[in-house]
Scaffold this motif. Structure first.
Motif, PDB file in Angstrom:
ATOM      1  N   SER A   1       0.831  -1.196   0.000  1.00 20.96           N
ATOM      2  CA  SER A   1       0.000   0.000   0.000  1.00 20.96           C
ATOM      3  C   SER A   1       0.872   1.256   0.000  1.00 20.96           C
ATOM      4  CB  SER A   1      -0.922   0.014   1.227  1.00 20.96           C
ATOM      5  OG  SER A   1      -0.179   0.232   2.406  1.00 20.96           O
ATOM      6  N   VAL A   2       0.377   2.294  -0.650  1.00 19.67           N
ATOM      7  CA  VAL A   2       1.114   3.563  -0.687  1.00 19.67           C
ATOM      8  C   VAL A   2       1.255   4.137   0.715  1.00 19.67           C
ATOM      9  CG1 VAL A   2       1.073   5.927  -1.568  1.00 19.67           C
ATOM     10  CG2 VAL A   2       0.394   4.032  -3.053  1.00 19.67           C
ATOM     11  N   GLN A   3       0.230   3.939   1.552  1.00 19.20           N
ATOM     12  CA  GLN A   3       0.287   4.459   2.911  1.00 19.20           C
ATOM     13  C   GLN A   3       1.435   3.833   3.689  1.00 19.20           C
ATOM     14  OE1 GLN A   3      -1.686   6.994   3.719  1.00 19.20           O
ATOM     15  NE2 GLN A   3      -0.491   7.200   5.592  1.00 19.20           N
ATOM     16  N   ARG A   4       1.664   2.556   3.465  1.00 17.79           N
ATOM     17  CA  ARG A   4       2.764   1.888   4.162  1.00 17.79           C
ATOM     18  C   ARG A   4       4.107   2.377   3.644  1.00 17.79           C
ATOM     19  NH1 ARG A   4       3.371  -4.646   5.297  1.00 17.79           N
ATOM     20  NH2 ARG A   4       3.983  -4.384   7.468  1.00 17.79           N
ATOM     21  N   ILE A   5       4.200   2.585   2.350  1.00 18.01           N
ATOM     22  CA  ILE A   5       5.438   3.093   1.762  1.00 18.01           C
ATOM     23  C   ILE A   5       5.770   4.468   2.320  1.00 18.01           C
ATOM     24  CG2 ILE A   5       6.430   3.948  -0.406  1.00 18.01           C
ATOM     25  CD1 ILE A   5       4.979   1.626  -1.794  1.00 18.01           C
ATOM     26  N   LYS A   6       4.750   5.299   2.506  1.00 16.60           N
ATOM     27  CA  LYS A   6       4.983   6.640   3.026  1.00 16.60           C
ATOM     28  C   LYS A   6       5.451   6.628   4.477  1.00 16.60           C
ATOM     29  CE  LYS A   6       1.846   9.232  -0.002  1.00 16.60           C
ATOM     30  NZ  LYS A   6       0.675  10.134  -0.079  1.00 16.60           N
ATOM     31  N   SER A   7       5.280   5.512   5.179  1.00 14.80           N
ATOM     32  CA  SER A   7       5.690   5.435   6.585  1.00 14.80           C
ATOM     33  C   SER A   7       7.145   5.044   6.755  1.00 14.80           C
ATOM     34  CB  SER A   7       4.805   4.416   7.328  1.00 14.80           C
ATOM     35  OG  SER A   7       3.447   4.787   7.286  1.00 14.80           O
ATOM     36  N   VAL A   8       7.815   4.627   5.672  1.00 18.34           N
ATOM     37  CA  VAL A   8       9.190   4.140   5.763  1.00 18.34           C
ATOM     38  C   VAL A   8      10.162   5.309   5.591  1.00 18.34           C
ATOM     39  CG1 VAL A   8      10.906   2.622   4.717  1.00 18.34           C
ATOM     40  CG2 VAL A   8       8.527   1.876   4.919  1.00 18.34           C
ATOM     41  N   PRO A   9      11.127   5.490   6.503  1.00 18.47           N
ATOM     42  CA  PRO A   9      12.101   6.582   6.365  1.00 18.47           C
ATOM     43  C   PRO A   9      13.007   6.369   5.165  1.00 18.47           C
ATOM     44  CG  PRO A   9      12.697   5.137   8.196  1.00 18.47           C
ATOM     45  CD  PRO A   9      11.336   4.711   7.734  1.00 18.47           C
ATOM     46  N   VAL A  10      13.280   7.449   4.425  1.00 18.62           N
ATOM     47  CA  VAL A  10      14.078   7.348   3.205  1.00 18.62           C
ATOM     48  C   VAL A  10      15.035   8.531   3.105  1.00 18.62           C
ATOM     49  CG1 VAL A  10      12.469   5.977   1.843  1.00 18.62           C
ATOM     50  CG2 VAL A  10      12.186   8.443   1.948  1.00 18.62           C
ATOM     51  N   LEU A  11      15.897   8.473   2.103  1.00 13.40           N
ATOM     52  CA  LEU A  11      16.916   9.480   1.876  1.00 13.40           C
ATOM     53  C   LEU A  11      16.299  10.841   1.590  1.00 13.40           C
ATOM     54  CD1 LEU A  11      19.936  10.182   1.391  1.00 13.40           C
ATOM     55  CD2 LEU A  11      19.595   9.468  -0.991  1.00 13.40           C
ATOM     56  N   LEU A  12      16.695  11.849   2.368  1.00  6.55           N
ATOM     57  CA  LEU A  12      16.296  13.243   2.180  1.00  6.55           C
ATOM     58  C   LEU A  12      14.783  13.437   2.226  1.00  6.55           C
ATOM     59  CD1 LEU A  12      18.843  14.265  -0.590  1.00  6.55           C
ATOM     60  CD2 LEU A  12      18.832  15.043   1.778  1.00  6.55           C
ATOM     61  N   GLY A  13      14.075  12.504   2.886  1.00 10.71           N
ATOM     62  CA  GLY A  13      12.640  12.647   3.043  1.00 10.71           C
ATOM     63  C   GLY A  13      11.829  12.394   1.790  1.00 10.71           C
ATOM     64  N   GLU A  14      12.459  11.882   0.709  1.00 15.02           N
ATOM     65  CA  GLU A  14      11.761  11.632  -0.544  1.00 15.02           C
ATOM     66  C   GLU A  14      11.125  10.245  -0.510  1.00 15.02           C
ATOM     67  OE1 GLU A  14      11.293  13.578  -3.503  1.00 15.02           O
ATOM     68  OE2 GLU A  14      11.740  15.042  -1.950  1.00 15.02           O
ATOM     69  N   VAL A  15       9.787  10.188  -0.436  1.00  7.35           N
ATOM     70  CA  VAL A  15       9.084   8.902  -0.436  1.00  7.35           C
ATOM     71  C   VAL A  15       9.407   8.169  -1.732  1.00  7.35           C
ATOM     72  CG1 VAL A  15       6.832   7.787  -0.433  1.00  7.35           C
ATOM     73  CG2 VAL A  15       7.249   9.782   1.020  1.00  7.35           C
ATOM     74  N   ASP A  16       9.831   6.908  -1.617  1.00 11.19           N
ATOM     75  CA  ASP A  16      10.339   6.194  -2.778  1.00 11.19           C
ATOM     76  C   ASP A  16       9.898   4.740  -2.720  1.00 11.19           C
ATOM     77  OD1 ASP A  16      11.982   4.940  -4.746  1.00 11.19           O
ATOM     78  OD2 ASP A  16      13.354   6.652  -4.626  1.00 11.19           O
ATOM     79  N   LEU A  17       8.996   4.348  -3.609  1.00 13.69           N
ATOM     80  CA  LEU A  17       8.475   2.983  -3.564  1.00 13.69           C
ATOM     81  C   LEU A  17       9.546   1.963  -3.932  1.00 13.69           C
ATOM     82  CD1 LEU A  17       7.614   1.490  -6.541  1.00 13.69           C
ATOM     83  CD2 LEU A  17       6.096   3.444  -6.583  1.00 13.69           C
ATOM     84  N   LEU A  18      10.491   2.301  -4.818  1.00 13.66           N
ATOM     85  CA  LEU A  18      11.526   1.343  -5.186  1.00 13.66           C
ATOM     86  C   LEU A  18      12.461   1.058  -4.010  1.00 13.66           C
ATOM     87  CD1 LEU A  18      12.492   2.365  -8.833  1.00 13.66           C
ATOM     88  CD2 LEU A  18      10.860   0.669  -8.043  1.00 13.66           C
ATOM     89  N   LYS A  19      12.804   2.093  -3.243  1.00 14.82           N
ATOM     90  CA  LYS A  19      13.666   1.867  -2.083  1.00 14.82           C
ATOM     91  C   LYS A  19      12.945   1.032  -1.020  1.00 14.82           C
ATOM     92  CE  LYS A  19      16.938   5.710  -2.251  1.00 14.82           C
ATOM     93  NZ  LYS A  19      16.461   6.459  -3.424  1.00 14.82           N
ATOM     94  N   THR A  20      11.628   1.176  -0.916  1.00 12.86           N
ATOM     95  CA  THR A  20      10.875   0.353   0.029  1.00 12.86           C
ATOM     96  C   THR A  20      10.851  -1.099  -0.427  1.00 12.86           C
ATOM     97  OG1 THR A  20       9.496   2.265   0.589  1.00 12.86           O
ATOM     98  CG2 THR A  20       8.676   0.096   1.228  1.00 12.86           C
ATOM     99  N   LEU A  21      10.686  -1.334  -1.724  1.00 17.35           N
ATOM    100  CA  LEU A  21      10.697  -2.698  -2.236  1.00 17.35           C
ATOM    101  C   LEU A  21      12.053  -3.367  -2.033  1.00 17.35           C
ATOM    102  CD1 LEU A  21       8.709  -2.227  -5.569  1.00 17.35           C
ATOM    103  CD2 LEU A  21       7.879  -3.194  -3.426  1.00 17.35           C
ATOM    104  N   GLN A  22      13.121  -2.577  -2.002  1.00 18.99           N
ATOM    105  CA  GLN A  22      14.448  -3.134  -1.757  1.00 18.99           C
ATOM    106  C   GLN A  22      14.593  -3.718  -0.354  1.00 18.99           C
ATOM    107  OE1 GLN A  22      17.046   0.164  -2.530  1.00 18.99           O
ATOM    108  NE2 GLN A  22      16.870   0.013  -4.754  1.00 18.99           N
ATOM    109  N   LEU A  23      13.653  -3.406   0.522  1.00 23.39           N
ATOM    110  CA  LEU A  23      13.697  -3.926   1.889  1.00 23.39           C
ATOM    111  C   LEU A  23      13.037  -5.298   2.009  1.00 23.39           C
ATOM    112  CD1 LEU A  23      12.711  -0.616   3.737  1.00 23.39           C
ATOM    113  CD2 LEU A  23      15.012  -1.542   3.418  1.00 23.39           C
ATOM    114  N   LEU A  24      12.542  -5.842   0.902  1.00 29.65           N
ATOM    115  CA  LEU A  24      11.875  -7.138   0.915  1.00 29.65           C
ATOM    116  C   LEU A  24      12.869  -8.248   0.600  1.00 29.65           C
ATOM    117  CD1 LEU A  24       8.692  -6.038  -1.047  1.00 29.65           C
ATOM    118  CD2 LEU A  24       8.856  -6.451   1.410  1.00 29.65           C
TER     119      LEU A  24
END
Length: 782
Positions: free
Chosen positions: A127-150
């Motif tokens: 879900s996009v909501q879950r992706i937005k909850s994950v901390p990322v580089l420079l505060g830029e929400v990034d779905l690809l970086k979240t998928l890299q955590l799988l």
């Protein structure tokens, strides 16, 4: 005798009457926005029967005549029950209401038991909501970086958005945005993805045996769907961060009939740094920025017909100026896509989607000094038409079939220049053209409540076509003869079947085992040069000299849920064999020649185990993923013909993601990652040859960089909104690499002193990119 015949006739009439079947169909939608919900469950209570909505929210199920209680559910929404008297074909649309903040917190985007009940392996809906909850580089929400955590998915390096799935390369992933293939998924040389989360509706990653409707890649599928636009009211949302801002506007064009959404994002590094560069500086006017624009409109002609038009346009712009030398350079690159789709419901069991797609990826380099100008351009352009049909013959079968046609244009590195009134065009390589076609059929068959089978077959054909000139060459590479092919004439054709099979066996309601096998063909290739620092790598087709990549992937796993599906766990094993892998030969240097001249060919294989524990609901949620894997390559012309670890081989990879909702105002999240160091090739000996320091390198990827690890933290503060106000806001405070681990990006060797007086000192030095980086982002919605 007459009495017996009468009884038989009456019995047959009774049986035929009792076996009357009717179809229940319709759409599942968000009650507030009218957005259709992908993968929502429509369940027949007490019957152990159900169906999930397709990519456009449509569902269809055929049942015996009778009275039923039907439940529509979608994670993050309140379930909706409806009592239905089914004595004729019936259309029922379910409008689901989102759960409020005070209700149970659920962070997935699908039915709770999907982990166990669905036959598909290796599929993750995020879900996009879950992706937005994950901390990322420079505060830029990034779905690809979240998928890299799988588990099974690793990154391409520090901060990079490239995906390496189960030993495959970045070009082996089929990445689609509203059915349009995305050839370059990164901004800022790969550090940020092109996907603006405010415009995204649904994300599905398939890393196992992909269904037959997908093809053209041998590793994975990332299917990203854009929002359709609010059908009922106007909304705007956006955010202001350290390096970029974004804004999205959506609303009805005509309520319940037509809607739109427009999303835009731009970085402003160039704007922020400009005041600090003096106008007298030689570099005044240099800068970098990127931008995205997503647009979509849709119109519902009737309950049976709906039209969608969506597009994406993004560019990276890098400019450099040196006034002291009268030199200037301009480097733009990016994607453009356009998708036109028509949904049509032929009848309650037959749903069709017809799609036309245009996509274009371009890279350009322009430079000028005094009156001399130089330009280099490359890219790939597709025109695509396809049809996908969903057919629901019975509650136990859900079929999908269709076909596609794609016309590819490949633009090599084309160099042009001019000086004064003189224009020159060197002997550039010709453009290449190709046709790609495929047809498929897929069936999801519920054999029994315990056994599900997903079986499919895809047959694809790829032809390199003219206009093109094929040259014969001698041993030194000189052209000795040629054959000219006219436009549309086939030069070389490849093709073959691509079978897909997945099987699920349910041990009990909370446990199942699954297995899958798939054959995939890939006809276009991206061969990367490790020394390249710009997105200049070329997409090349299969030709009379380059054969398509072929893979077989085998996987099996155990899936178990606990505590009423609050915890999902899985263990998956996989083995992937890859033929016709492509690399550049030893000693390759970029040039304007046909890159095929420098290709070498070999094979690859990868295998591993993936462990996953996922807490899907409650105030505390998150997951732990661990991957143990091996990835090998073997080329006759590389590494003396011996096998070597691929550059994206990583023995151990661990990700821990934790999210905690303290209250309606405060949310906290953290990410910890650990991975074995990247494989690399390093010099082992140094010699002085004719006064020049010469290096002797190790075998390919014989060494490992130090292990990579990092801890990211974030906190989200949502101020209370006054009752009746539509304006909502939140502040996101994040800390990337919180303990400032200097992870190695690459290693180089520094030389000091002279070999002639005995003072030469050679020292290996590590280059790291990101220390601890704090960031603040303000988000708003009204």
């Amino acid at each position: 005798m007459k009495g017996v015949l009468t009884l038989i006739v009456l019995f047959c009439f009774f049986v035929s009457h009792s076996q009357n079947k009717f179809t229940l169909s319709g759409y599942v939608k968000d009650s507030l926005s009218g957005e259709t919900l992908i993968g929502a469950s429509v369940i027949i209570n007490g019957e152990q029967k159900g169906i999930t909505s397709n990519a456009y929210g449509f569902y269809s199920i055929t049942l015996d005549e009778g009275t039923y209680t039907v439940s529509a559910t979608f994670t993050g929404y309140l379930p909706l029950d409806s009592a239905i008297v089914l004595n004729k074909n019936t259309v029922v649309n379910f409008d689901l209401l989102q759960r409020s903040m005070l209700q149970e917190v659920i962070v997935s985007s699908r039915r709770r038991d999907n982990n166990v009940k669905a036959p598909q392996m290796g599929k993750i809906d995020m879900s996009v909501q879950r992706i937005k909850s994950v901390p990322v580089l420079l505060g830029e929400v990034d779905l690809l970086k979240t998928l890299q955590l799988l588990p099974g998915v690793r990154n391409a390096g520090e901060g990079n958005t490239g995906l390496y799935v189960r030993g495959g390369g970045p070009d082996q992933n089929l990445i689609m945005l509203d059915d349009a293939i995305v050839y370059n998924s990164g901004h800022l040389f790969g550090f940020f993805s092109i996907f603006n989360s405010d415009a995204i509706k649904n994300i599905s990653l398939i890393k196992g045996s992909m269904p037959a409707q997908y093809g053209g890649r041998i590793s994975s599928v990332l299917d990203v769907a854009m929002k359709e636009g609010n059908m009922k009211k106007f909304e705007a949302e956006g955010g202001i961060g350290l390096i970029s801002s974004r804004i999205s506007v959506q609303g009805p064009i005509k309520k319940e009939k037509a809607s739109f959404i427009v999303s835009a994002r731009r970085t402003y590094l160039d704007v922020l740094t400009k005041p600090f560069i003096k106008k007298t500086s030689d570099y005044y006017g240099s800068g970098y920025y990127f931008y995205d624009l997503n647009m979509k409109v849709n119109y519902k002609f009737s309950e049976k017909d709906r039209l969608y038009l969506s597009g994406y346009f993004g560019r990276d712009i890098f400019s450099f100026k040196n006034s002291a030398r009268s030199f200037a350079a301009d480097i733009p690159w990016g994607n453009s896509t356009a998708t036109l789709r028509w949904n049509h419901v032929f009848n309650r069991k037959l749903f069709a989607n017809t799609t036309l797609v245009y996509n274009d990826y371009k890279f350009a380099f322009g430079a000028e000094q005094d009156d001399f100008k130089l330009r280099l351009a490359s890219g790939i352009r597709d025109r695509n038409a396809k049809i996908d049909i969903d057919y629901y013959p019975s509650p136990s079968h859900r079929m999908k079939f269709g076909g596609l046609f794609t016309y590819h244009t490949f633009v090599p590195n084309i160099l042009t220049g001019e000086q004064g009134t003189t224009r020159f065009e060197p002997n550039n390589e010709s453009r290449k053209y190709a046709l790609e076609m495929a047809a498929y059929v897929q069936d999801e068959w519920e054999v029994s409540p315990r056994i599900n089978i997903g079986a499919g077959i895809r047959y694809s054909v790829f032809s390199q076509i003219g206009p093109y000139t094929v040259y014969e060459r001698d041993a030194d590479g000189n052209k000795t003869d040629s054959a000219r092919y006219s436009g549309g004439r086939a030069i070389k054709t490849y093709g073959g079947p691509e079978p897909r099979l997945t099987i699920r066996y349910g041990i009990n309601e909370e446990t199942s085992v699954k297995a899958g096998v798939a054959r995939n063909l890939q006809y276009i290739h991206l061969v990367s040069n490790a020394g390249s620092t710009l997105p200049t790598d070329l997409w090349v087709p299969s030709t009379y000299r380059v054969e398509p990549q072929v893979s077989w992937q085998y996987s099996m796993g155990l899936f178990k849920n606990f505590a009423g599906n609050a915890y999902e766990t899985s263990v998956e094993l996989y083995y992937k064999n890859m033929e016709n892998q492509i690399e550049y030969g030893e000693g390759y240097t970029p040039s304007l020649n046909d890159p095929e001249d420098d290709f070498v060919y070999g094979r690859g294989w990868s295998y591993g185990a993936e462990f996953f524990v996922n807490k899907t609901r409650g105030k505390f949620s998150g997951w732990v993923g661990y991957t143990l894997s091996w990835t090998w390559r073997k080329f006759d012309d590389l590494n003396e013909g011996e096998k070597y670890p691929a550059k994206y081989d990583r023995r151990h990879d661990i990700s821990v993601v934790a999210m905690y909702e303290l209250s309606g105002r405060w949310k906290f999240s953290s990410v910890f990652v650990f991975g074995s160091g990247n494989a690399t090739t390093l010099p082992e000996r140094f010699y002085i040859v004719d006064g020049v320091l010469t290096q002797e390198y190790s075998k390919v990827n014989q060494y490992r960089l130090p292990s990579y690890h990092r801890l990211d933290l974030s906190a989200t503060y949502t101020p209370r909104s006054k009752p009746g106000r539509r304006f909502h806001q939140s502040w996101v405070f994040s800390l990337y690499n919180s303990y400032s681990r200097l992870n190695p990006y690459f290693i180089y060797f520094n030389q000091e002193g002279s070999p002639y007086d005995g003072t030469l000192k050679i020292e290996a030095r590590k280059v790291s990119l990101f220390p601890v980086i704090p960031a603040v982002t303000w988000n708003f919605k009204f």
